[in-house]
Design an enzyme around this catalytic site. Structure first.
Site, PDB file in Angstrom:
ATOM      1  N   ARG A  44      -1.256  -4.090  -7.741  1.00 33.28           N
ATOM      2  CA  ARG A  44      -0.358  -3.269  -6.670  1.00 33.28           C
ATOM      3  C   ARG A  44       1.057  -3.021  -7.570  1.00 33.28           C
ATOM      4  O   ARG A  44       1.766  -1.893  -7.295  1.00 33.28           O
ATOM      5  CB  ARG A  44      -0.088  -3.733  -5.402  1.00 33.28           C
ATOM      6  CG  ARG A  44      -1.351  -3.910  -4.556  1.00 33.28           C
ATOM      7  CD  ARG A  44      -1.251  -4.169  -3.207  1.00 33.28           C
ATOM      8  NE  ARG A  44      -2.454  -4.428  -2.226  1.00 33.28           N
ATOM      9  CZ  ARG A  44      -3.304  -5.560  -2.249  1.00 33.28           C
ATOM     10  NH1 ARG A  44      -2.974  -6.641  -3.017  1.00 33.28           N
ATOM     11  NH2 ARG A  44      -4.429  -5.529  -1.611  1.00 33.28           N
ATOM     12  N   HIS A  96       2.335  -7.677   1.209  1.00 29.36           N
ATOM     13  CA  HIS A  96       0.883  -7.078   0.884  1.00 29.36           C
ATOM     14  C   HIS A  96       0.353  -7.237  -0.455  1.00 29.36           C
ATOM     15  O   HIS A  96       0.406  -6.223  -1.394  1.00 29.36           O
ATOM     16  CB  HIS A  96       0.804  -5.296   1.337  1.00 29.36           C
ATOM     17  CG  HIS A  96      -0.666  -4.809   1.097  1.00 29.36           C
ATOM     18  ND1 HIS A  96      -1.645  -5.265   1.727  1.00 29.36           N
ATOM     19  CD2 HIS A  96      -0.806  -3.647   0.368  1.00 29.36           C
ATOM     20  CE1 HIS A  96      -2.677  -4.534   1.325  1.00 29.36           C
ATOM     21  NE2 HIS A  96      -2.249  -3.821   0.779  1.00 29.36           N
TER      22      HIS A  96
HETATM   23  O1  TXD Z   1      -2.755  -1.315   2.908  1.00 27.32           O
HETATM   24  C1  TXD Z   1      -1.968  -0.531   2.239  1.00 27.32           C
HETATM   25  N1  TXD Z   1      -0.744  -0.266   2.067  1.00 27.32           N
HETATM   26  C2  TXD Z   1      -2.793   0.023   0.760  1.00 27.32           C
HETATM   27  C3  TXD Z   1      -2.060   1.448   0.037  1.00 27.32           C
HETATM   28  C4  TXD Z   1      -4.157   0.138   1.145  1.00 27.32           C
HETATM   29  C5  TXD Z   1      -4.850   1.026   0.182  1.00 27.32           C
HETATM   30  C6  TXD Z   1      -4.138   1.935  -0.832  1.00 27.32           C
HETATM   31  N2  TXD Z   1      -2.582   1.918  -0.842  1.00 27.32           N
HETATM   32  C7  TXD Z   1      -1.933   2.845  -1.614  1.00 27.32           C
HETATM   33  O2  TXD Z   1      -1.810   4.030  -0.813  1.00 27.32           O
HETATM   34  C8  TXD Z   1      -2.543   3.212  -3.009  1.00 27.32           C
HETATM   35  O3  TXD Z   1      -2.199   1.962  -4.047  1.00 27.32           O
HETATM   36  C9  TXD Z   1      -1.684   4.548  -3.316  1.00 27.32           C
HETATM   37  O4  TXD Z   1      -0.191   4.082  -3.676  1.00 27.32           O
HETATM   38  C10 TXD Z   1      -1.560   4.905  -1.850  1.00 27.32           C
HETATM   39  C11 TXD Z   1      -2.268   6.403  -1.488  1.00 27.32           C
HETATM   40  O5  TXD Z   1      -3.725   6.072  -2.057  1.00 27.32           O
HETATM   41  P1  TXD Z   1      -4.866   7.071  -1.945  1.00 27.32           P
HETATM   42  O6  TXD Z   1      -6.413   6.397  -2.401  1.00 27.32           O
HETATM   43  O7  TXD Z   1      -4.606   8.051  -0.849  1.00 27.32           O
HETATM   44  O8  TXD Z   1      -4.321   7.864  -3.276  1.00 27.32           O
HETATM   45  P2  TXD Z   1      -4.739   9.297  -3.644  1.00 27.32           P
HETATM   46  O9  TXD Z   1      -6.010   9.754  -3.289  1.00 27.32           O
HETATM   47  O10 TXD Z   1      -4.660   9.188  -5.279  1.00 27.32           O
HETATM   48  O11 TXD Z   1      -3.609  10.104  -2.962  1.00 27.32           O
HETATM   49  C12 TXD Z   1      -2.132  10.213  -3.259  1.00 27.32           C
HETATM   50  C13 TXD Z   1      -1.866  11.567  -3.078  1.00 27.32           C
HETATM   51  C14 TXD Z   1      -2.229  12.431  -4.161  1.00 27.32           C
HETATM   52  O12 TXD Z   1      -2.944  13.712  -3.412  1.00 27.32           O
HETATM   53  C15 TXD Z   1      -1.245  12.897  -4.923  1.00 27.32           C
HETATM   54  O13 TXD Z   1      -1.487  14.500  -5.509  1.00 27.32           O
HETATM   55  C16 TXD Z   1      -0.065  12.731  -3.914  1.00 27.32           C
HETATM   56  O14 TXD Z   1      -0.351  11.569  -3.603  1.00 27.32           O
HETATM   57  N3  TXD Z   1       0.955  12.684  -4.724  1.00 27.32           N
HETATM   58  C17 TXD Z   1       2.199  13.396  -3.857  1.00 27.32           C
HETATM   59  N4  TXD Z   1       2.292  13.941  -2.813  1.00 27.32           N
HETATM   60  C18 TXD Z   1       3.703  14.281  -2.296  1.00 27.32           C
HETATM   61  N5  TXD Z   1       4.732  13.974  -3.393  1.00 27.32           N
HETATM   62  C19 TXD Z   1       4.517  13.454  -4.709  1.00 27.32           C
HETATM   63  N6  TXD Z   1       5.748  13.262  -5.376  1.00 27.32           N
HETATM   64  C20 TXD Z   1       3.473  12.991  -4.995  1.00 27.32           C
HETATM   65  N7  TXD Z   1       2.806  12.645  -5.970  1.00 27.32           N
HETATM   66  C21 TXD Z   1       1.607  12.406  -5.913  1.00 27.32           C
END
Ligand code: TXD
Length: 313
Positions: free
Chosen positions: A89, A176
């Site tokens: 992470r 975490h």
């Molecule tokens: O328990 C917990 N907190 C964790 C968190 C459990 C599982 C996953 N954990 C984390 O959540 C994981 O390591 C990631 O950092 C986040 C999101 O996981 P997810 O599986 O939803 O990742 P995705 O599917 O890649 O979605 C991330 C989205 C994607 O659509 C990007 O286009 C978007 O983030 N993104 C942004 N959105 C807004 N603004 C900006 N700058 C941006 N950059 C990327």
């Protein structure tokens, strides 16, 4: 009475799943925000078309413009990169710190009254950063990790005992990360201590599996990390806030002396109600649990120091 508004900042795996859950559970109108052109709009249109079937009548929209999250009551932030096999992470720190700064500014300017639930990893550093950049009170910026980690603990204990997950209570505190702290002394099955039913050595194996549960899913999926359970956990926290449940949930909350720590976020039992994080409860931990928490807190402090180095670079 107007419906509440839930903004999903990041419309990827967790964000879109959380949006679907929010609609099914009738939490309010939903807006999906992402930087990818068209993607949040497409997912919102797809979700809207599920409305007549489920049914739900809430409005759901997608956008690439922060102005459209205006007035959100809750912002669930999943924006950022997810892990790939072999990544920790913490490896996400530099990239996601830049994203979280941008996201926090967008929320500060458009949804100043929202409860901000941070999901993005590395969680403890990201929620600390969001608290700083939004400038919101500590009660209104909270991290989602403990609800997920505790659910994993409960799932594995229930599986071991072949009992309902509803009959197992368990909590995981601390950061975490791989040194998160399953609190064995408060883990019960049917109200009885779990140590009455499972040998110490086996419990240690289960608790180690809890610590590695995120990585276990990442290794199987190969293309990303868990999303159904994290989304469900974030929605549980949002529901406690929107319904003023005053539910005690393990969350990453800002400490000012609780458990002997100050100035950073750590997974602790928090009462979530209409005031956001309304209070932090201090459990009596065993000596072993307290020392594990110290190790975990130390890692979080190091992570925040690494974050500060990234921000100063
Ligand atoms: O328990 C917990 N907190 C964790 C968190 C459990 C599982 C996953 N954990 C984390 O959540 C994981 O390591 C990631 O950092 C986040 C999101 O996981 P997810 O599986 O939803 O990742 P995705 O599917 O890649 O979605 C991330 C989205 C994607 O659509 C990007 O286009 C978007 O983030 N993104 C942004 N959105 C807004 N603004 C900006 N700058 C941006 N950059 C990327």
């Amino acid at each position: 009475m107007a419906r509440k508004k839930i903004a999903l900042v990041g419309a990827g795996n967790i964000g879109a799943t959380a949006a679907h859950l929010a609609l099914i559970r009738g939490l309010g109108d939903v807006v999906l925000f992402d930087v990818v052109e068209g993607m949040p709009q497409g997912k919102a249109l797809d979700l809207m078309e599920a409305g007549p079937i489920e049914p739900f009548n809430a409005a759901v929209s997608g956008t690439n413009d922060y102005a459209d999250i205006a007035g959100a009551d809750v912002c669930i932030v999943t924006a950022g990169l997810a892990r790939k096999p072999g990544m920790s992470r913490d490896d996400l720190l530099a990239t996601n710190a830049g994203i979280m700064t941008q996201v926090s500014e967008g929320i500060r300017e458009n949804a100043p009254d929202a409860l901000v639930i941070i999901v993005s990893n590395p969680l403890d550093a990201m929620v600390t950063l969001a608290h700083r950049v939004t400038g919101f009170s500590k009660a209104k910026v909270v991290g989602m990790a403990g609800v997920l980690d505790s659910a994993r603990y409960r799932s594995f204990i229930a599986e071991e005992l072949e009992v309902s997950v509803e009959s197992v209570a368990a909590v995981v505190l601390g950061g975490h990360g791989d040194d998160m702290v399953p609190i064995r002394s408060s883990c019960t099955a049917g109200g009885a201590p779990v140590t009455d039913f499972i040998a110490e050595a086996r419990l240690s194996e289960i608790e180690q599996r809890v610590r590695g549960a995120g990585g276990e899913v990442v290794a199987l999926l190969k293309t990303g990390s868990a999303y159904y359970s994290p989304a469900t956990a974030a929605i549980r926290m949002a529901e406690a806030y929107l319904s003023d449940k005053k539910e005690i949930l393990p969350c990453a909350a800002y400490l000012e002396g609780e458990y002997g720590y100050s100035g950073f976020y750590l997974g602790v039992p928090a009462q979530i109600g209409a005031g956001g994080v309304e209070k932090i409860l201090e459990y009596k931990l065993t000596a072993d649990e307290a020392s594990q928490l110290e190790v975990s807190a130390g890692h979080v402090r190091e992570l925040v120091e690494a974050l500060d180095k990234v921000l100063d670079s």
